[in-house]
Design a protein around this motif. Structure first.
Motif, PDB file in Angstrom:
ATOM      1  N   ARG A   1      -5.114   0.580  -3.091  1.00 23.63           N
ATOM      2  CA  ARG A   1      -3.648   0.708  -2.992  1.00 23.63           C
ATOM      3  C   ARG A   1      -3.223   1.654  -1.874  1.00 23.63           C
ATOM      4  O   ARG A   1      -2.038   1.739  -1.541  1.00 23.63           O
ATOM      5  CB  ARG A   1      -3.076   1.229  -4.315  1.00 23.63           C
ATOM      6  CG  ARG A   1      -3.238   0.301  -5.508  1.00 23.63           C
ATOM      7  CD  ARG A   1      -2.773   0.993  -6.777  1.00 23.63           C
ATOM      8  NE  ARG A   1      -3.590   2.174  -7.074  1.00 23.63           N
ATOM      9  CZ  ARG A   1      -3.208   3.156  -7.881  1.00 23.63           C
ATOM     10  NH1 ARG A   1      -2.007   3.126  -8.441  1.00 23.63           N
ATOM     11  NH2 ARG A   1      -4.014   4.176  -8.107  1.00 23.63           N
ATOM     12  N   TYR A   2      -4.159   2.374  -1.296  1.00 24.38           N
ATOM     13  CA  TYR A   2      -3.817   3.458  -0.370  1.00 24.38           C
ATOM     14  C   TYR A   2      -4.310   3.209   1.062  1.00 24.38           C
ATOM     15  O   TYR A   2      -5.390   2.637   1.272  1.00 24.38           O
ATOM     16  CB  TYR A   2      -4.400   4.774  -0.886  1.00 24.38           C
ATOM     17  CG  TYR A   2      -3.753   5.223  -2.174  1.00 24.38           C
ATOM     18  CD1 TYR A   2      -2.622   6.027  -2.165  1.00 24.38           C
ATOM     19  CD2 TYR A   2      -4.258   4.816  -3.411  1.00 24.38           C
ATOM     20  CE1 TYR A   2      -2.010   6.424  -3.348  1.00 24.38           C
ATOM     21  CE2 TYR A   2      -3.662   5.204  -4.597  1.00 24.38           C
ATOM     22  CZ  TYR A   2      -2.529   6.005  -4.558  1.00 24.38           C
ATOM     23  OH  TYR A   2      -1.935   6.389  -5.724  1.00 24.38           O
TER      24      TYR A   2
ATOM     25  N   CYS B   1       5.555   6.489   6.314  1.00 22.48           N
ATOM     26  CA  CYS B   1       4.604   6.872   5.275  1.00 22.48           C
ATOM     27  C   CYS B   1       5.341   7.402   4.044  1.00 22.48           C
ATOM     28  O   CYS B   1       6.536   7.678   4.080  1.00 22.48           O
ATOM     29  CB  CYS B   1       3.656   7.951   5.811  1.00 22.48           C
ATOM     30  SG  CYS B   1       2.633   7.385   7.197  1.00 22.48           S
TER      31      CYS B   1
ATOM     32  N   LEU C   1      -9.797   7.465  -3.240  1.00 17.07           N
ATOM     33  CA  LEU C   1      -8.618   6.617  -3.345  1.00 17.07           C
ATOM     34  C   LEU C   1      -9.062   5.159  -3.448  1.00 17.07           C
ATOM     35  O   LEU C   1     -10.188   4.814  -3.073  1.00 17.07           O
ATOM     36  CB  LEU C   1      -7.693   6.821  -2.141  1.00 17.07           C
ATOM     37  CG  LEU C   1      -7.114   8.229  -1.970  1.00 17.07           C
ATOM     38  CD1 LEU C   1      -6.337   8.335  -0.657  1.00 17.07           C
ATOM     39  CD2 LEU C   1      -6.216   8.601  -3.149  1.00 17.07           C
TER      40      LEU C   1
ATOM     41  N   LEU D   1      -4.811   5.770   4.247  1.00 12.58           N
ATOM     42  CA  LEU D   1      -4.810   7.162   4.701  1.00 12.58           C
ATOM     43  C   LEU D   1      -4.811   7.196   6.226  1.00 12.58           C
ATOM     44  O   LEU D   1      -5.731   6.698   6.870  1.00 12.58           O
ATOM     45  CB  LEU D   1      -6.037   7.888   4.151  1.00 12.58           C
ATOM     46  CG  LEU D   1      -6.264   9.333   4.620  1.00 12.58           C
ATOM     47  CD1 LEU D   1      -5.075  10.214   4.278  1.00 12.58           C
ATOM     48  CD2 LEU D   1      -7.551   9.888   4.008  1.00 12.58           C
TER      49      LEU D   1
ATOM     50  N   ARG E   1       0.835  -1.198   0.000  1.00 11.09           N
ATOM     51  CA  ARG E   1       0.000   0.000   0.000  1.00 11.09           C
ATOM     52  C   ARG E   1       0.877   1.259   0.000  1.00 11.09           C
ATOM     53  O   ARG E   1       2.017   1.237   0.472  1.00 11.09           O
ATOM     54  CB  ARG E   1      -0.916   0.040   1.224  1.00 11.09           C
ATOM     55  CG  ARG E   1      -2.043  -0.989   1.218  1.00 11.09           C
ATOM     56  CD  ARG E   1      -2.890  -0.825   2.469  1.00 11.09           C
ATOM     57  NE  ARG E   1      -3.947  -1.817   2.591  1.00 11.09           N
ATOM     58  CZ  ARG E   1      -5.215  -1.621   2.214  1.00 11.09           C
ATOM     59  NH1 ARG E   1      -5.576  -0.461   1.690  1.00 11.09           N
ATOM     60  NH2 ARG E   1      -6.119  -2.569   2.374  1.00 11.09           N
ATOM     61  N   ILE E   2       0.319   2.324  -0.491  1.00 14.57           N
ATOM     62  CA  ILE E   2       0.961   3.639  -0.392  1.00 14.57           C
ATOM     63  C   ILE E   2       0.351   4.336   0.816  1.00 14.57           C
ATOM     64  O   ILE E   2      -0.871   4.505   0.897  1.00 14.57           O
ATOM     65  CB  ILE E   2       0.725   4.462  -1.679  1.00 14.57           C
ATOM     66  CG1 ILE E   2       1.405   3.766  -2.864  1.00 14.57           C
ATOM     67  CG2 ILE E   2       1.264   5.878  -1.508  1.00 14.57           C
ATOM     68  CD1 ILE E   2       1.039   4.378  -4.209  1.00 14.57           C
ATOM     69  N   HIS E   3       1.222   4.721   1.743  1.00 11.48           N
ATOM     70  CA  HIS E   3       0.744   5.273   3.011  1.00 11.48           C
ATOM     71  C   HIS E   3       0.778   6.807   2.958  1.00 11.48           C
ATOM     72  O   HIS E   3       1.822   7.418   2.734  1.00 11.48           O
ATOM     73  CB  HIS E   3       1.575   4.736   4.167  1.00 11.48           C
ATOM     74  CG  HIS E   3       1.320   3.279   4.416  1.00 11.48           C
ATOM     75  ND1 HIS E   3       0.464   2.822   5.386  1.00 11.48           N
ATOM     76  CD2 HIS E   3       1.784   2.169   3.757  1.00 11.48           C
ATOM     77  CE1 HIS E   3       0.419   1.508   5.339  1.00 11.48           C
ATOM     78  NE2 HIS E   3       1.208   1.088   4.361  1.00 11.48           N
ATOM     79  N   VAL E   4      -0.394   7.393   3.161  1.00 10.07           N
ATOM     80  CA  VAL E   4      -0.596   8.833   3.100  1.00 10.07           C
ATOM     81  C   VAL E   4      -0.987   9.306   4.499  1.00 10.07           C
ATOM     82  O   VAL E   4      -1.796   8.655   5.174  1.00 10.07           O
ATOM     83  CB  VAL E   4      -1.713   9.191   2.098  1.00 10.07           C
ATOM     84  CG1 VAL E   4      -1.870  10.702   1.979  1.00 10.07           C
ATOM     85  CG2 VAL E   4      -1.446   8.559   0.738  1.00 10.07           C
TER      86      VAL E   4
ATOM     87  N   ALA F   1     -10.096   2.118  -0.104  1.00 10.81           N
ATOM     88  CA  ALA F   1      -8.897   2.549   0.618  1.00 10.81           C
ATOM     89  C   ALA F   1      -9.114   2.343   2.112  1.00 10.81           C
ATOM     90  O   ALA F   1     -10.251   2.328   2.589  1.00 10.81           O
ATOM     91  CB  ALA F   1      -8.595   4.012   0.324  1.00 10.81           C
TER      92      ALA F   1
ATOM     93  N   ILE G   1      -2.703  12.961  -5.304  1.00 12.12           N
ATOM     94  CA  ILE G   1      -2.040  11.856  -4.596  1.00 12.12           C
ATOM     95  C   ILE G   1      -1.721  10.729  -5.574  1.00 12.12           C
ATOM     96  O   ILE G   1      -0.600  10.202  -5.609  1.00 12.12           O
ATOM     97  CB  ILE G   1      -2.930  11.328  -3.445  1.00 12.12           C
ATOM     98  CG1 ILE G   1      -3.047  12.384  -2.336  1.00 12.12           C
ATOM     99  CG2 ILE G   1      -2.372  10.018  -2.883  1.00 12.12           C
ATOM    100  CD1 ILE G   1      -4.098  12.055  -1.285  1.00 12.12           C
ATOM    101  N   LYS G   2      -2.694  10.365  -6.389  1.00 10.46           N
ATOM    102  CA  LYS G   2      -2.528   9.238  -7.318  1.00 10.46           C
ATOM    103  C   LYS G   2      -1.565   9.546  -8.460  1.00 10.46           C
ATOM    104  O   LYS G   2      -1.042   8.631  -9.101  1.00 10.46           O
ATOM    105  CB  LYS G   2      -3.897   8.822  -7.868  1.00 10.46           C
ATOM    106  CG  LYS G   2      -4.782   8.162  -6.815  1.00 10.46           C
ATOM    107  CD  LYS G   2      -6.081   7.620  -7.384  1.00 10.46           C
ATOM    108  CE  LYS G   2      -7.082   8.698  -7.694  1.00 10.46           C
ATOM    109  NZ  LYS G   2      -8.410   8.153  -8.079  1.00 10.46           N
TER     110      LYS G   2
END
Length: 378
Positions: free
Chosen positions: A231-232, A281, A228, A234, A203-206, A261, A345-346
């Motif tokens: 993949r994310y 993150c 989102l 938050l 995952r992409i951590h925001v 998300a 973000i994406k």
């Protein structure tokens, strides 16, 4: 140059002090950095803080960090509102007389701008003729509804300064009409040690880290999670009043039912816990409301906090950022909507090269060089 004595006046107590005083965390963070920068520039710094005691102390002695010299007014703790008001006025009166007897003509004095200090510093500057370096983080009459008289007093003090430390380029344009010497310092340029690496769990951590106040953008950050995908993840870090926190928690639950998300509230973290968390993150969010008046001149501190920990930053597009030397490091969204924030973000390519820490080191070196030049000429 070595050993130049500088007085630094502002509401300050060290972050590790066991006695809590009347100073804001943001001011303490900024002043702590400036103190270290002054020392790195070869100065001998004395801090004069009119901050009065606000909590019942558990120890009798103040702690001191990094050998900082700090002078405080006599103070006691009181729970009485009337006595607290008296204590405030006593502390300000103490500051006036302390400086009357301890500042000489041509002394090098830095003042962290506060509406509490406007009249005192104005009087002292006219009486003692010292070299006044005014540190201006924001124009308070821009963000609060002060009377015409208070606003005039604030701007009169701005005109009296011999040099300026501004938090943004826009403040210099607005206030430095006579082109006096100035330095720009957005905030703390301290590059944090790498103690964690970004999570590699698919995952992409925001992360949004900050207050939950109306104009600070926490709600908008949560709503962006709706746009989102899986993949994310938050993360929401921060604090607010009981009602503000409950509102954010309720919104997280609501939005979580509408998105694949993951959205979590991860508490209010400080110090090493905060640093370790956000270093895990990939992207930090600065989503404050763009039309808030303080955005015209006040630099968003969370942007530097993210950059100092190696994160990419998605931010509202405001003049103080686009005019800054970190402009090219930021990812702006054009419309202040959750959809636009999510799209930005994406759009980020995490495999592209990125060197926020190096930029902050450059800013730190340039700032210290400016201070050294001022000291040489003093």
């Amino acid at each position: 140059m070595k050993g130049q004595k500088i007085k630094y006046i502002g509401f300050y107590c060290p972050p590790d002090s066991p006695i809590k005083r009347s100073c804001s965390l943001a001011a303490v963070t900024k002043m702590t950095y400036i103190i270290q920068a002054l020392k790195n520039a070869g100065a001998d710094v004395e801090i004069v803080s009119p901050a009065w005691i606000t909590e019942k102390p558990t120890v009798k002695q103040l702690s001191s960090k990094n050998d900082k010299k700090i002078v405080y007014p006599p103070s006691i703790y009181t729970s009485s509102r009337i006595l607290r008001h008296i204590l405030m006025w006593f502390s300000l009166l103490w500051l006036f007389f302390y400086l009357i007897f301890h500042i000489k003509k041509d002394d090098f004095v830095i003042v962290y701008h506060s509406m509490y200090l406007v009249r005192i510093i104005t009087w002292l500057k006219k009486l003692k003729k010292f070299d006044l370096i005014l540190e201006v983080e924001e124009i308070y009459s821009d963000v609060s509804h002060y009377s015409r008289l208070k606003t005039k007093r604030e701007f009169d003090l701005f005109k009296l300064a011999d040099k300026y430390l501004f938090s943004t380029e826009l403040l210099n344009i607005k206030l430095n009409k006579e082109n006096k010497p100035f330095a720009i310092n957005y905030g703390t340029y301290q590059v944090e040690d790498i103690c964690e690496t970004p999570l590699n769990d698919g995952r992409i951590h925001v992360v949004y880290a900050g207050t939950f106040g109306l104009h600070k953008g926490a709600k908008t950050a949560v709503l962006a999670g709706q746009f989102l995908d899986e993949r994310y993840h938050l993360h929401i870090l921060g604090f607010g009043s009981k009602d503000e926190t409950e509102c954010i928690l309720s919104l997280i639950n609501e939005v979580s039912t509408k998105t694949s998300a993951r959205i979590t509230y991860d508490g209010c973290l400080r110090g090493d816990e905060y640093k370790k968390f956000i270093q895990r993150c990939h992207i930090g969010l600065s989503t404050q409301i763009p039309d808030a008046k303080f955005n015209d001149t006040s630099f968003p501190s969370k942007v530097l906090s993210y950059l100092s920990n190696g994160l990419r930053v998605v931010s509202v597009k405001i003049p103080v950022l686009t005019a800054s030397r970190i402009n090219d490091l930021l990812y702006y969204y054009e419309d202040s909507t959750p959809q636009s924030i999510a799209d930005t973000i994406k759009s980020i390519d995490l495999s592209s090269s990125f060197s926020s820490r190096e930029r902050l080191r450059e800013l730190d070196e340039d700032f210290i060089s400016t201070i050294q030049e001022w000291i040489r000429k003093s």
